[in-house]
Design a protein around this motif. Structure first.
Motif, short mmCIF file in Angstrom:
data_model
loop_
_atom_site.label_atom_id
_atom_site.label_comp_id
_atom_site.label_asym_id
_atom_site.label_seq_id
_atom_site.Cartn_x
_atom_site.Cartn_y
_atom_site.Cartn_z
N ALA A 42 0.92 -1.45 -0.01
CA ALA A 42 0.13 -0.14 0.03
C ALA A 42 0.98 1.11 0.11
N LEU A 43 2.02 1.17 0.82
CA LEU A 43 2.84 2.21 0.98
C LEU A 43 3.54 2.67 -0.55
N ASP A 44 3.86 1.59 -1.30
CA ASP A 44 4.55 1.65 -2.61
C ASP A 44 3.52 2.24 -3.48
N ILE A 45 2.20 1.78 -3.43
CA ILE A 45 1.10 2.49 -4.30
C ILE A 45 1.09 3.98 -3.84
N ALA A 46 0.91 4.23 -2.77
CA ALA A 46 0.70 5.85 -2.21
C ALA A 46 1.84 6.68 -2.58
N HIS A 47 2.98 5.84 -2.43
CA HIS A 47 4.14 6.88 -2.89
C HIS A 47 4.55 7.22 -4.22
N ARG A 48 4.04 6.10 -5.05
CA ARG A 48 3.88 6.24 -6.62
C ARG A 48 2.97 7.28 -6.98
N LEU A 49 1.72 7.45 -6.23
CA LEU A 49 0.92 8.33 -6.56
C LEU A 49 1.07 9.91 -5.83
N GLY A 50 2.24 10.00 -5.06
CA GLY A 50 2.65 11.14 -4.54
C GLY A 50 2.48 11.54 -3.22
N PHE A 51 1.86 10.53 -2.40
CA PHE A 51 1.87 10.53 -1.15
C PHE A 51 3.09 10.22 -0.49
N SER A 52 4.04 11.24 -0.71
CA SER A 52 5.53 11.03 -0.31
C SER A 52 5.94 10.83 1.24
N ARG A 53 4.99 11.39 1.96
CA ARG A 53 5.28 11.24 3.49
C ARG A 53 4.26 10.18 4.40
N ALA A 54 3.75 9.24 3.57
CA ALA A 54 2.93 8.12 4.04
C ALA A 54 3.96 7.13 4.57
N ARG A 55 3.09 6.58 5.66
CA ARG A 55 3.97 5.61 6.32
C ARG A 55 3.02 4.29 6.44
N HIS A 56 3.72 3.18 7.21
CA HIS A 56 2.97 1.92 7.36
C HIS A 56 3.27 1.63 8.88
N TYR A 57 2.39 0.75 9.40
CA TYR A 57 2.29 0.27 10.70
C TYR A 57 3.02 -1.15 10.33
N LYS A 58 4.09 -1.39 10.72
CA LYS A 58 4.73 -2.78 10.44
C LYS A 58 4.01 -3.98 10.96
N GLY A 59 4.03 -3.48 12.39
CA GLY A 59 3.50 -4.73 13.15
C GLY A 59 2.41 -5.30 12.91
N GLY A 60 1.21 -4.39 12.07
CA GLY A 60 -0.03 -4.80 11.65
C GLY A 60 -0.99 -5.06 12.82
N TYR A 61 -2.09 -5.53 12.40
CA TYR A 61 -3.15 -5.75 13.26
C TYR A 61 -2.85 -6.69 14.40
N SER A 62 -1.97 -7.94 13.72
CA SER A 62 -1.62 -8.85 14.83
C SER A 62 -0.68 -8.50 16.04
N GLU A 63 0.09 -7.77 15.80
CA GLU A 63 0.81 -6.93 16.74
C GLU A 63 -0.32 -6.17 17.89
N TRP A 64 -0.79 -5.31 17.11
CA TRP A 64 -1.93 -4.43 17.94
C TRP A 64 -2.75 -5.14 18.96
N ALA A 65 -3.38 -6.18 18.29
CA ALA A 65 -4.40 -7.16 19.03
C ALA A 65 -3.57 -7.89 20.29
N GLU A 66 -2.47 -8.26 19.69
CA GLU A 66 -1.57 -8.85 20.78
C GLU A 66 -1.32 -7.72 22.25
N LYS A 67 -0.63 -6.69 21.72
CA LYS A 67 -0.42 -5.87 22.65
C LYS A 67 -1.57 -4.97 23.55
N GLU A 68 -2.73 -5.28 22.65
CA GLU A 68 -3.78 -4.55 23.45
C GLU A 68 -4.72 -5.64 24.41
N GLY A 69 -4.35 -6.83 24.07
CA GLY A 69 -5.00 -8.02 24.72
C GLY A 69 -6.42 -8.28 24.12
N LYS A 70 -6.43 -8.22 22.74
CA LYS A 70 -7.68 -8.54 22.12
C LYS A 70 -7.81 -9.74 21.82
#
Length: 113
Positions: A85-113
């Motif tokens: 997604a980041l690749d696509i966004a950067h290609r379209l000119g959203f040069s400062r976009a970022r991504h959350y590498k841990g994803g929902y799996s890390e989020w759910a784990e840390k949030e205890g979901k």
């Protein structure tokens, strides 16, 4: 760097200074997601980012991201799709976009979901 960590993400969410896009499938999103995340499946991301601000807002009910926004973050389950997604966004000119590498799996784990 174009990567956002769990603690950075928590900060951005609590400040409301984030446009978080979940690029997983609608089914995955329904099964559980980060509260402020907007679901734009990876397959339709490019087309969605090309929409006019008005159409984007109608479709997703959030303000359309602007190319030089520095609070755009993509997220998926484990970081693979969000990297694409980041690749696509950067290609379209959203040069400062970022991504959350841990994803929902890390989020759910840390949030205890």
């Amino acid at each position: 760097a174009s990567v956002v960590t769990y603690s950075q993400l928590k900060n951005m969410l609590s400040n409301g200074s984030i446009q978080l896009f979940d690029v997983r499938s609608p089914e995955e999103y329904q099964a559980g997601h980060i509260s402020q995340a907007v679901n734009i499946p990876l397959g339709s991301l490019e087309e969605s980012l090309r929409l006019s601000p008005e159409r984007f807002q109608q479709k997703f009910e959030v303000k359309a991201p602007v190319k030089d926004d520095d609070d755009i973050v993509f997220q998926c389950a484990k970081g693979n799709r969000s990297l694409k997604a980041l690749d696509i966004a950067h290609r379209l000119g959203f040069s400062r976009a970022r991504h959350y590498k841990g994803g929902y799996s890390e989020w759910a784990e840390k949030e205890g979901k």
